[in-house]
Design a protein around this motif. Structure first.
Motif, PDB file in Angstrom:
ATOM      1  N   LYS A 199       0.820  -1.204   0.000  1.00 43.56           N
ATOM      2  CA  LYS A 199       0.000   0.000   0.000  1.00 43.56           C
ATOM      3  C   LYS A 199       0.859   1.262   0.000  1.00 43.56           C
ATOM      4  N   ARG A 253      -3.042  -4.241   5.405  1.00 41.02           N
ATOM      5  CA  ARG A 253      -3.272  -4.941   4.144  1.00 41.02           C
ATOM      6  C   ARG A 253      -2.188  -4.577   3.141  1.00 41.02           C
ATOM      7  N   ASN A 255      -1.824  -4.405  -1.260  1.00 41.35           N
ATOM      8  CA  ASN A 255      -2.704  -4.373  -2.434  1.00 41.35           C
ATOM      9  C   ASN A 255      -2.868  -5.754  -3.054  1.00 41.35           C
ATOM     10  N   GLU A 265      -5.857 -10.308  -3.790  1.00 42.20           N
ATOM     11  CA  GLU A 265      -5.928  -8.868  -3.567  1.00 42.20           C
ATOM     12  C   GLU A 265      -6.386  -8.531  -2.153  1.00 42.20           C
ATOM     13  N   GLU A 266      -5.944  -7.354  -1.683  1.00 40.32           N
ATOM     14  CA  GLU A 266      -6.318  -6.844  -0.364  1.00 40.32           C
ATOM     15  C   GLU A 266      -6.057  -7.893   0.730  1.00 40.32           C
ATOM     16  N   PRO A 320     -12.993 -12.801  -0.091  1.00 40.23           N
ATOM     17  CA  PRO A 320     -12.327 -11.625   0.475  1.00 40.23           C
ATOM     18  C   PRO A 320     -11.664 -11.948   1.810  1.00 40.23           C
ATOM     19  N   GLU A 322     -11.168 -11.064   5.361  1.00 39.36           N
ATOM     20  CA  GLU A 322     -11.865 -10.252   6.361  1.00 39.36           C
ATOM     21  C   GLU A 322     -11.267 -10.498   7.737  1.00 39.36           C
TER      22      GLU A 322
END
Length: 418
Positions: A199, A253, A255, A265-266, A320, A322
């Motif tokens: 990031k 995080r 990227n 990603e993330e 994702p 989380e």
């Protein structure tokens, strides 16, 4: 030489080779087969297998590429299993300062069903510093490390909960749809190189430890490179349990993380605090590690003898990443009937704002008794959906007196913090 003498010589050679093979420490398929399947239980993508030591009752062990030695967490259990010890030694914990005493049991048989570990040494801790049951919710009594992978390719199917254990040389070709990565084995640990798009810093070509026994995703040790930069948005948190105690640091995080062109990603990334163990990490040349939160989204083949790793996408590859949205750090009371308590509460979190305190006990979750929940299911619930209401019935004890308490009800509304 007569044919009879040749036959006798060949028989002697076969017996001699078989005798040598039986005396080599390692893990071997019991029957004549190219490979065998071993089912495993997965808790947060950690690999847990029931094993029998020297013919005793089966107990759960963690399969962990991040450690060199087989470890048994309790000397009391080791004594009950009839283990014999040859020496006592001191181990430095992962925090670099804690001293842990252990006994060495040098010659043991470890039975995993179709696979047997022969002449296996066990490092037996005099005190259980890990207490993994309280963290993952499942009783785990030890770790199987490097020896399991040393001679044999091992395929890990996280989606189906199956290990495929090959005989030495049994994996000759690249399986369909898998991508090949170079793997190096140094000091009994496996490393790969991955691309990381940060990031707030430059792109990295990072040497990373493959660590199936760690429940993080990506971990970066800032002290190993000036190029590793903390993202602008992060939270302070516990990072996990290790020999020597709880590790602390920050969660942020990156990227993207790319493994031979497979792009995630993330990705949630842990940045542990620097400690006395940092110099040891720097000496390996690695920048960090990949844990079960990343590895569990793939299908892997680790082939230590031929210095290669095969990888392809698992069913959850694009799910994702989380993090917990409640602020609660939960623990299970070891050896109790699934009693759940609050280890800590992150300041400013939804749970903090409604007044939940450390050491409060969870009685019900969404009106379902806590003892009916697996700890891993609670973790999934608390990172499931922003804005979701979680109804909790709690118990707060007065001091250390378990007969004095007050119960209360509260609702926590999940909110992303990272």
């Amino acid at each position: 030489m007569t044919s009879r003498k040749v036959l006798l010589l060949l028989l002697f050679i076969f017996q001699f080779v078989g005798s040598i093979r039986a005396q080599v420490p390692g893990y071997f398929i019991k029957e004549e087969a190219n490979k065998v399947k071993i089912p495993f239980y997965s808790s947060n993508s950690l690999i847990i297998l029931p094993v029998s030591i020297n013919g005793n009752t089966k107990i759960n062990f963690l399969i962990d590429t991040g450690v060199r030695s087989n470890i048994l967490f309790s000397k009391k259990l080791g004594d009950a299993l009839g283990l014999e010890y040859t020496r006592r030694l001191s181990i430095t914990g992962a925090d670099g300062s804690t001293s842990i005493m252990a006994q060495v049991s040098p010659i043991n048989s470890i039975d995993l069903g179709p696979v047997e570990g022969r002449l296996q040494s066990l490092l037996v801790l005099e005190e259980d510093f890990l207490e993994l049951e309280s963290v993952i919710g499942v009783p785990v009594y030890g770790i199987i490390g490097y020896e399991f992978f040393k001679y044999n390719p091992v395929k890990i199917n996280y989606d189906e909960g199956i290990l495929e254990f090959y005989k030495p040389g049994g994996l000759k070709w690249r399986p369909p749809l898998y991508r090949k990565m170079d793997l190096t084995v140094e000091d009994s640990k496996a490393y790969i190189t991955a691309k990381i798009n940060q990031k707030s810093g430059p792109k990295l070509q990072a040497k990373l430890l493959i660590d199936t026994g760690a429940n993080h995703g990506l971990l970066l040790n800032q002290e190993t490179s000036d190029e590793i930069k903390m993202p602008m948005i992060f939270i302070e948190s516990e990072l996990g349990q290790s020999l020597g105690g709880v590790l602390y640091g920050y969660i942020g995080r990156v990227n993207a993380l790319s493994l031979k062109g497979l792009r995630m990603e993330e990705v949630l990334t842990s940045f542990p605090d620097k400690n006395a163990f940092s110099d040891v990490i720097k000496a390996t040349g690695r920048m960090g590690s990949l844990g079960s939160e990343v590895l569990g989204r793939t299908r892997l083949i680790l082939d230590y003898p031929r210095n290669r790793l095969f990888i392809k996408k698992g069913l959850t590859f694009y799910s994702p990443f989380e993090f917990d949205m409640s602020g609660l750090i939960l623990r299970k009371v070891p050896n109790e009937d699934n009693r759940i308590y609050i280890s800590d509460v992150r300041p400013g979190s939804p749970a903090y704002r409604v007044g939940i305190l450390p050491f409060d006990e969870v009685l019900t979750i969404n009106k379902v008794p806590a003892f009916l929940w697996e700890l891993s299911e609670i973790f999934k619930l608390l990172r499931s959906e922003e804005g979701r209401e979680i109804q909790l019935e709690m118990r707060r004890y007065v001091g250390n007196d378990l007969t004095k308490y007050s119960d209360y009800k509260v609702s926590v509304f999940l909110k992303k913090q990272i």
